[in-house]
Scaffold this active site. Structure first.
Site, PDB file in Angstrom:
ATOM      1  N   THR A 177     -23.777  17.651 -32.163  1.00 59.91           N
ATOM      2  CA  THR A 177     -22.854  18.728 -31.808  1.00 59.91           C
ATOM      3  C   THR A 177     -22.579  18.766 -30.310  1.00 59.91           C
ATOM      4  OG1 THR A 177     -23.548  20.065 -33.686  1.00 59.91           O
ATOM      5  CG2 THR A 177     -22.502  21.223 -31.854  1.00 59.91           C
ATOM      6  N   THR A 209     -25.233  26.011 -19.674  1.00 57.74           N
ATOM      7  CA  THR A 209     -26.457  26.795 -19.514  1.00 57.74           C
ATOM      8  C   THR A 209     -27.162  26.464 -18.210  1.00 57.74           C
ATOM      9  OG1 THR A 209     -28.679  27.109 -20.446  1.00 57.74           O
ATOM     10  CG2 THR A 209     -27.632  25.003 -20.860  1.00 57.74           C
ATOM     11  N   ASP A 210     -27.979  27.404 -17.735  1.00 55.06           N
ATOM     12  CA  ASP A 210     -28.789  27.133 -16.544  1.00 55.06           C
ATOM     13  C   ASP A 210     -29.934  26.170 -16.839  1.00 55.06           C
ATOM     14  OD1 ASP A 210     -30.368  28.845 -18.075  1.00 55.06           O
ATOM     15  OD2 ASP A 210     -30.698  30.305 -16.480  1.00 55.06           O
ATOM     16  N   GLU A 211     -30.238  25.930 -18.119  1.00 52.04           N
ATOM     17  CA  GLU A 211     -31.379  25.086 -18.456  1.00 52.04           C
ATOM     18  C   GLU A 211     -31.180  23.624 -18.056  1.00 52.04           C
ATOM     19  OE1 GLU A 211     -33.432  25.721 -22.110  1.00 52.04           O
ATOM     20  OE2 GLU A 211     -32.557  27.711 -22.388  1.00 52.04           O
ATOM     21  N   TYR A 269     -32.589  20.150 -26.106  1.00 54.27           N
ATOM     22  CA  TYR A 269     -31.427  21.030 -25.992  1.00 54.27           C
ATOM     23  C   TYR A 269     -30.784  20.912 -24.617  1.00 54.27           C
ATOM     24  CZ  TYR A 269     -28.929  25.254 -24.674  1.00 54.27           C
ATOM     25  OH  TYR A 269     -28.004  26.118 -24.154  1.00 54.27           O
ATOM     26  N   LYS A 306     -27.062  19.425 -23.421  1.00 57.11           N
ATOM     27  CA  LYS A 306     -26.068  20.202 -22.677  1.00 57.11           C
ATOM     28  C   LYS A 306     -25.751  19.536 -21.338  1.00 57.11           C
ATOM     29  CE  LYS A 306     -24.262  23.544 -23.457  1.00 57.11           C
ATOM     30  NZ  LYS A 306     -22.937  23.769 -24.121  1.00 57.11           N
ATOM     31  N   ARG A 337     -44.917  26.498 -26.467  1.00 54.03           N
ATOM     32  CA  ARG A 337     -44.149  25.381 -26.991  1.00 54.03           C
ATOM     33  C   ARG A 337     -44.217  24.205 -26.010  1.00 54.03           C
ATOM     34  NH1 ARG A 337     -38.379  28.264 -26.275  1.00 54.03           N
ATOM     35  NH2 ARG A 337     -37.894  27.651 -24.142  1.00 54.03           N
ATOM     36  N   PRO A 338     -44.017  22.975 -26.502  1.00 52.99           N
ATOM     37  CA  PRO A 338     -44.078  21.801 -25.629  1.00 52.99           C
ATOM     38  C   PRO A 338     -43.026  21.852 -24.523  1.00 52.99           C
ATOM     39  CG  PRO A 338     -44.139  21.147 -27.946  1.00 52.99           C
ATOM     40  CD  PRO A 338     -43.808  22.607 -27.911  1.00 52.99           C
TER      41      PRO A 338
END
Length: 353
Positions: A99, A133-135, A159, A163, A290-291
Site C-alpha cells: 500500500t 508522518t514524523d516517524e 511502517y 512511509k 515492542r521491538p
C-alpha cells in the site's frame, strides 16, 4: 472543481473529508479500499450529500485511478491512503510495502499522466499533496531538538520505512518529472473516529469495559500529539499556499509520555464517567515493549507557522477532553468497530509481560 482524497474512510482521512465539506462546497471524490481501519460509518453524516462521491477501490489499481482522474477531473489529489499501525507492520510488513510504496508509486504515475495532459491553466493549478508522518525521522534523545524538515530520514520500523520510501518517491517525481507536489509530515493524531488499536482510543475503550490498560515497557516513550481537526486545517493551509516541492511539518506542540497520556485519560474518565469499582488508573498494566520502539518524537512546526500562518487551535488539554467525550457519546460506533478480528488482534498483541 473537485478534489480526490485517497483513504478518506480512515481515521484522518474521514475527519479531513468531513472538515473539508464543513468549510467548502467543493466536492470530494473519496477513494478507499475499506480495510479493517476504513469505516464508512465515519461518513454517515454525508449520506445523500452530492458533494461526497465515494468509490471503493485500491490505490494500486492503476486502471481505476486513471478512470477516476479522467471522469472526475480533480484539481488536487490529497493522499492519505496508507497502512499506519506500527505493531501490525512488525508482524506483517508485506501489506505496508504494497500500500505505502507500490500504492504511492501507482498513484504518482497516474497523476503524472493526468497532469501532463491538462491544459495550461489547470496544469499550473494542479497539486499532489502527500500526507506522511514524523516517524520517518527516527527517534530523538531526551535533549535533542524537535524534528525539522531538514532532518535526515532514519526510519526504524517497517511502517516508517515504507512511509519514508513513499516520501522519497514523491520528492523524486517532483524533481525528475516536475509533478507539482507538497508533502506534510505530522505528529501523532488523536480525536474522533480513531480506530481502537491506537493508544488513546484503546485506553478509553478498555477502561470503560473494565479491561487492563496495556502500556508498553516503562511507558516513558514521548510523542507529540496533534488533534485531528488541527491536522486537517494544516493540510488545507499547505494545499492552498505551500511551495511546490516543499515539506511542511505539522505538529501540536504537545510532547507527552505515553504513561502520562494514559493517566490523563483515566482522570478524565474518573470525572466524566466514574467507575463504582474505583479509579480507572487501577487498570494500568505494563506489558513487554515492542521491538525497536522509538523513544521520542517531537515536531518543530515553525516553518508552517512562519510561511503559511498556521498554528494548532487545540491545546492537549482541550483536545483530549473533546476526544474522551466523543467516545463516551458514541458507544454504538465503538461497539460496531470492535469486530472479532479486532478483538483477536488486541488479545494477541498486548499479552502481559
Amino acid at each position: 472543481m473537485t478534489i480526490l482524497v485517497t483513504g478518506g474512510a480512515g481515521f484522518i482521512g474521514s475527519n479531513f473529508v468531513l472538515d473539508w465539506l464543513r468549510q467548502s462546497d467543493e466536492p470530494v471524490v473519496n477513494l478507499d479500499v475499506l480495510t479493517y481501519a476504513g469505516n464508512l460509518e465515519n461518513l454517515a453524516s454525508l449520506d445523500g450529500d452530492a458533494r461526497h462521491i465515494f468509490v471503493k477501490g485500491d490505490i494500486c489499481d492503476r486502471a481505476l485511478i486513471d478512470s477516476l482522474l479522467a471522469t472526475q477531473k480533480p484539481r488536487a489529489i490529497v493522499h492519505f491512503a496508507a497502512e499506519s499501525h506500527v505493531d501490525r507492520s512488525i508482524s506483517g510488513p508485506g501489506a505496508f510495502m504494497k500500500t505505502n510504496v507500490d500504492g504511492t508509486f501507482t498513484l504518482l504515475e497516474a497523476a503524472r499522466a493526468y497532469w501532463g495532459a491538462l491544459e495550461a491553466e489547470a496544469k499550473a493549478a494542479f497539486r499532489f499533496h502527500h500526507v506522511s508522518t514524523d516517524e520517518v525521522y527516527g527517534s530523538l534523545k531526551a535533549d535533542d531538538p524537535p524534528f525539522a524538515e531538514t532532518n535526515p530520514y532514519e526510519p526504524n520500523s517497517p511502517y516508517s520505512a515504507s512511509k519514508a520510501a513513499s516520501d522519497h518517491l514523491v520528492r523524486a517525481w517532483h524533481h525528475t518529472y516536475g509533478l507539482p507536489v507538497v508533502t506534510t509530515n505530522c505528529s501523532n493524531n488523536y480525536g474522533p473516529y480513531h480506530f481502537p488499536e491506537k493508544l488513546i482510543p484503546l485506553m478509553i475503550v478498555n477502561a470503560l469495559a473494565g479491561k487492563p490498560l496495556p502500556v508498553y515497557g516503562d511507558g516513558q516513550q514521548i510523542r507529540d500529539w496533534l488533534y485531528v481537526t488541527d491536522h486537517c486545517s494544516g493540510i488545507r493551509a499547505v494545499l492552498a499556499g505551500g511551495k511546490l516541492g516543499e515539506t511542511y511539518n505539522i505538529g501540536g506542540w504537545n510532547e507527552q509520555a505515553n504513561i502520562d497520556i494514559v493517566r490523563i485519560v483515566c482522570a478524565l474518565l474518573d470525572e466524566l464517567r466514574p467507575d463504582p469499582a474505583g479509579p480507572y488508573a487501577r487498570l494500568i498494566t505494563y506489558v513487554k515493549d515492542r521491538p525497536g520502539h522509538d523513544r521520542r518524537y517531537a515536531i518543530d512546526a515553525r516553518k508552517i507557522e512562519r510561511d503559511l500562518g498556521w498554528r494548532p487551535a487545540e491545546t492537549f488539554e482541550t483536545g483530549i477532553r473533546k476526544t474522551v467525550q466523543w467516545y463516551l457519546d458514541n458507544p454504538e460506533w465503538v461497539a460496531r468497530v470492535q469486530s472479532g478480528a479486532y478483538k483477536d488482534w488486541v488479545s494477541k498483541q498486548y499479552s502481559a509481560a
